[in-house]
Design a protein around this motif. Structure first.
Motif, PDB file in Angstrom:
ATOM      1  N   UNK A 170       0.834  -1.206   0.000  1.00 57.01           N
ATOM      2  CA  UNK A 170       0.000   0.000   0.000  1.00 57.01           C
ATOM      3  C   UNK A 170       0.864   1.250   0.000  1.00 57.01           C
ATOM      4  N   UNK A 171       1.958   1.229   0.747  1.00 58.28           N
ATOM      5  CA  UNK A 171       2.794   2.408   0.849  1.00 58.28           C
ATOM      6  C   UNK A 171       3.570   2.687  -0.436  1.00 58.28           C
ATOM      7  N   UNK A 172       3.633   1.711  -1.344  1.00 56.86           N
ATOM      8  CA  UNK A 172       4.329   1.948  -2.607  1.00 56.86           C
ATOM      9  C   UNK A 172       3.524   2.855  -3.524  1.00 56.86           C
ATOM     10  N   UNK A 173       2.235   3.007  -3.248  1.00 59.07           N
ATOM     11  CA  UNK A 173       1.385   3.886  -4.037  1.00 59.07           C
ATOM     12  C   UNK A 173       1.096   5.163  -3.244  1.00 59.07           C
ATOM     13  N   UNK A 174       0.547   6.154  -3.917  1.00 64.71           N
ATOM     14  CA  UNK A 174       0.214   7.419  -3.247  1.00 64.71           C
ATOM     15  C   UNK A 174      -1.240   7.442  -2.771  1.00 64.71           C
ATOM     16  N   UNK A 175      -1.973   6.356  -3.008  1.00 66.16           N
ATOM     17  CA  UNK A 175      -3.403   6.387  -2.712  1.00 66.16           C
ATOM     18  C   UNK A 175      -3.731   6.570  -1.239  1.00 66.16           C
ATOM     19  N   UNK A 176      -2.982   5.973  -0.294  1.00 65.76           N
ATOM     20  CA  UNK A 176      -3.295   6.262   1.111  1.00 65.76           C
ATOM     21  C   UNK A 176      -3.193   7.756   1.434  1.00 65.76           C
ATOM     22  N   UNK A 177      -2.246   8.441   0.815  1.00 63.76           N
ATOM     23  CA  UNK A 177      -2.101   9.879   1.045  1.00 63.76           C
ATOM     24  C   UNK A 177      -3.217  10.662   0.358  1.00 63.76           C
ATOM     25  N   UNK A 178      -3.605  10.220  -0.830  1.00 64.62           N
ATOM     26  CA  UNK A 178      -4.707  10.866  -1.546  1.00 64.62           C
ATOM     27  C   UNK A 178      -5.995  10.767  -0.730  1.00 64.62           C
ATOM     28  N   UNK A 179      -6.261   9.577  -0.208  1.00 60.94           N
ATOM     29  CA  UNK A 179      -7.470   9.369   0.595  1.00 60.94           C
ATOM     30  C   UNK A 179      -7.439  10.241   1.848  1.00 60.94           C
ATOM     31  N   UNK A 180      -6.264  10.397   2.450  1.00 55.27           N
ATOM     32  CA  UNK A 180      -6.143  11.239   3.645  1.00 55.27           C
ATOM     33  C   UNK A 180      -6.511  12.688   3.335  1.00 55.27           C
TER      34      UNK A 180
ATOM     35  N   UNK B  17       8.016  11.551   6.793  1.00 56.40           N
ATOM     36  CA  UNK B  17       8.950  10.957   7.750  1.00 56.40           C
ATOM     37  C   UNK B  17       8.954   9.431   7.645  1.00 56.40           C
ATOM     38  N   UNK B  18       7.769   8.835   7.550  1.00 52.18           N
ATOM     39  CA  UNK B  18       7.676   7.377   7.452  1.00 52.18           C
ATOM     40  C   UNK B  18       8.261   6.872   6.134  1.00 52.18           C
ATOM     41  N   UNK B  19       7.998   7.595   5.063  1.00 51.00           N
ATOM     42  CA  UNK B  19       8.528   7.173   3.765  1.00 51.00           C
ATOM     43  C   UNK B  19      10.052   7.236   3.745  1.00 51.00           C
ATOM     44  N   UNK B  20      10.621   8.197   4.450  1.00 53.32           N
ATOM     45  CA  UNK B  20      12.085   8.281   4.524  1.00 53.32           C
ATOM     46  C   UNK B  20      12.659   6.987   5.088  1.00 53.32           C
ATOM     47  N   UNK B  21      12.024   6.479   6.156  1.00 53.00           N
ATOM     48  CA  UNK B  21      12.498   5.244   6.769  1.00 53.00           C
ATOM     49  C   UNK B  21      12.257   4.042   5.863  1.00 53.00           C
ATOM     50  N   UNK B  22      11.105   4.004   5.198  1.00 55.54           N
ATOM     51  CA  UNK B  22      10.801   2.889   4.299  1.00 55.54           C
ATOM     52  C   UNK B  22      11.761   2.869   3.113  1.00 55.54           C
ATOM     53  N   UNK B  23      12.093   4.047   2.608  1.00 57.23           N
ATOM     54  CA  UNK B  23      13.046   4.139   1.500  1.00 57.23           C
ATOM     55  C   UNK B  23      14.436   3.710   1.964  1.00 57.23           C
ATOM     56  N   UNK B  24      14.792   4.123   3.172  1.00 59.40           N
ATOM     57  CA  UNK B  24      16.106   3.791   3.717  1.00 59.40           C
ATOM     58  C   UNK B  24      16.298   2.279   3.819  1.00 59.40           C
ATOM     59  N   UNK B  25      15.240   1.554   4.146  1.00 57.55           N
ATOM     60  CA  UNK B  25      15.315   0.106   4.278  1.00 57.55           C
ATOM     61  C   UNK B  25      14.919  -0.621   2.993  1.00 57.55           C
ATOM     62  N   UNK B  26      14.712   0.146   1.919  1.00 60.49           N
ATOM     63  CA  UNK B  26      14.451  -0.466   0.614  1.00 60.49           C
ATOM     64  C   UNK B  26      13.064  -1.025   0.421  1.00 60.49           C
ATOM     65  N   UNK B  27      12.096  -0.588   1.246  1.00 63.55           N
ATOM     66  CA  UNK B  27      10.741  -1.125   1.116  1.00 63.55           C
ATOM     67  C   UNK B  27       9.951  -0.446  -0.006  1.00 63.55           C
ATOM     68  N   UNK B  28      10.245   0.832  -0.267  1.00 62.92           N
ATOM     69  CA  UNK B  28       9.570   1.551  -1.345  1.00 62.92           C
ATOM     70  C   UNK B  28      10.620   2.343  -2.123  1.00 62.92           C
ATOM     71  N   UNK B  29      10.348   2.650  -3.401  1.00 67.01           N
ATOM     72  CA  UNK B  29      11.321   3.418  -4.187  1.00 67.01           C
ATOM     73  C   UNK B  29      11.407   4.866  -3.726  1.00 67.01           C
TER      74      UNK B  29
END
Length: 235
Positions: free
Chosen positions: A36-46, A99-111
């Protein structure tokens, strides 16, 4: 391989940052979260949720102030209160996601994509853009009917419902937009820019881990250090 050796291998701890749920249900939930975090839809819905929340909140606050203030003063106070609150709600969600995406990117979970906040804002406000275009067409048609000498009660335009839907979607900004609509229907585009800019700024600052609150409010350095250490462990 002996049972003893097997036990030793199973008991070898994972490397830091490699901890994963051992239960398959937890693993599936974990993978779904990252998907889910690989897409922008959770942010769009927010962002859409912020619009809907303040569509009702603005009406409630307007009626509340209307009980003991004049109509004009109640509107002024309501819009002064609701616009910053709406912007704050959008900003806080954007900062947290950055902030969360920074950590996910750092660990290679999302581009890595530093424009995710801007993209989310643009996609979310595409609904507002459609409503604004329909509202503008309606206002232009109404103006044309007025020039043609058609009485006000007989003017139909495109449909009054489109203008009402546009005002409801951007209810916190109606006090600003309504007078400007009489100058030019193109001012209907003004409220679209605000959530996009606020979300992009909030996401960018969150991604860079820059907190405006920390700049304005004193934060214990030791507590801040511990908080950063916990954030670094976030996957």
């Amino acid at each position: 391989m002996s049972d003893e050796n097997s036990k030793e291998i199973r008991n070898v701890p994972d490397l830091p940052g490699d901890e994963k749920p051992t239960d398959w249900a937890d693993r599936a939930a974990d993978d779904m979260h990252y998907t889910r975090r690989r897409t922008i839809w959770p942010q769009v819905v927010a962002i859409w949720i912020a619009h809907f929340v303040f569509a009702f909140a603005t009406g409630f606050i307007l009626n509340f102030f209307g009980m003991f203030l004049s109509e004009v003063l109640a509107e002024v106070v309501t819009y002064i209160v609701c616009i910053p609150l709406f912007a704050a709600m959008v900003y806080v969600d954007a900062w947290r996601n950055g902030q969360q995406d920074y950590n996910l990117i750092k660990f290679g979970h999302i581009p890595d994509d530093k424009l995710r906040g801007l993209k989310a804002g643009l996609v979310a406000e595409s609904v507002g853009l459609l409503l604004a275009i329909l509202a503008m067409i309606h206002l232009f048609l109404i103006a044309g009917e007025a020039k043609a000498g058609i009485p006000e009660e007989l003017r139909t335009g495109l449909h009054w419902g489109f203008l009402s839907a546009y005002h409801l979607f951007y209810f916190p900004f109606v006090g600003i937009v309504w007078p400007l609509e009489e100058i030019s229907p193109f001012f209907c585009l003004v409220p679209i820019v605000i959530p996009v800019v606020v979300y992009h700024i909030g996401y960018t600052l969150g991604y860079k881990r820059i907190s405006i609150r920390d700049k304005l409010v004193y934060v214990d350095p030791e507590k801040q250090k511990k908080q950063h250490e916990r954030e670094r462990k976030f996957k």
